[in-house]
Design an enzyme around this catalytic site. Structure first.
Site, PDB file in Angstrom:
ATOM      1  N   GLU A 176       0.861  -1.179   0.000  1.00  0.00           N
ATOM      2  CA  GLU A 176       0.000   0.000   0.000  1.00  0.00           C
ATOM      3  C   GLU A 176       0.896   1.227   0.000  1.00  0.00           C
ATOM      4  OE1 GLU A 176      -0.961  -1.906   3.095  1.00  0.00           O
ATOM      5  OE2 GLU A 176      -2.701  -2.938   2.293  1.00  0.00           O
ATOM      6  N   TYR A 202       7.570   2.259  -7.503  1.00  0.00           N
ATOM      7  CA  TYR A 202       6.917   0.945  -7.509  1.00  0.00           C
ATOM      8  C   TYR A 202       6.477   0.561  -8.925  1.00  0.00           C
ATOM      9  CZ  TYR A 202       6.738   1.800  -2.463  1.00  0.00           C
ATOM     10  OH  TYR A 202       7.056   2.084  -1.164  1.00  0.00           O
TER      11      TYR A 202
END
Length: 183
Positions: free
Chosen positions: A117, A129
């Site tokens: 998350e 990411y």
């Protein structure tokens, strides 16, 4: 990805808790983990926590980054628990080194799928990411409290690790001494 000169990557130890918590509170002032939560992570047999510290012969090492992964033994799924780099050390690739090592450990554990998350208001982390192959798969509204920021849930499938990946990355498996001590 290798570390810049003056830094060392190693497995985190419970004795690092104070340094990690200092960095946790300055990095995440409104939603930092508690010391008891972090301590539980450092002691967990399912966790893999690492730190980057300064290496300078004239001063004691200083923790400037940390990251953690959680995966149950034999489970093909892992979760990136946390990652942080001191503000004054950002932009040197330390976050990428930490993240690469977490993904390498996930591969060593036989993990095929990694979740994380990330705050919706953190585009720098989201970009990193995404560069590692993570995709936004869901949103958790108002997940981060007390400021009510959404969490973007991201997922990536991991390819099998090449046998020589540790040798070519310059980092490789770390903390074997800690694993041997538990043995």
């Amino acid at each position: 990805m290798s570390l810049p000169d003056g830094f060392r990557l190693r497995r985190a130890h419970p004795q690092d808790l104070d340094d990690i918590m200092w960095l946790e509170h300055v990095s995440f002032p409104t939603d930092a983990w508690s010391a008891s939560q972090m301590s539980g992570e450092l002691y967990s047999p399912h966790g893999y926590y690492i730190v980057i510290e300064t290496v300078d012969e004239s001063a004691a090492p200083t923790v400037v980054g940390y990251a953690g992964l959680s995966s149950l033994a034999g489970n093909p799924v892992a979760d990136v628990q946390t990652i942080a780099v001191a503000a004054e050390q950002r932009g040197h690739g330390l976050g990428r080194v930490l993240f690469t090592e977490l993904l390498d450990e996930a591969r060593r554990r036989g993990v095929h799928e990694v979740f994380l998350e990330v705050r919706a208001d953190n585009p720098v982390a989201q970009t990193m990411y995404t560069a590692f192959g993570f995709e936004h798969i869901a949103t958790r509204p108002r997940y981060y409290q007390p400021d009510g920021v959404d969490a973007l849930v991201m997922r990536a499938e991991l390819a099998e690790a090449a046998p020589s990946s540790a040798a070519t990355s310059g980092v490789g498996p770390i903390g074997q001494e800690a694993l041997d001590e538990r043995g």
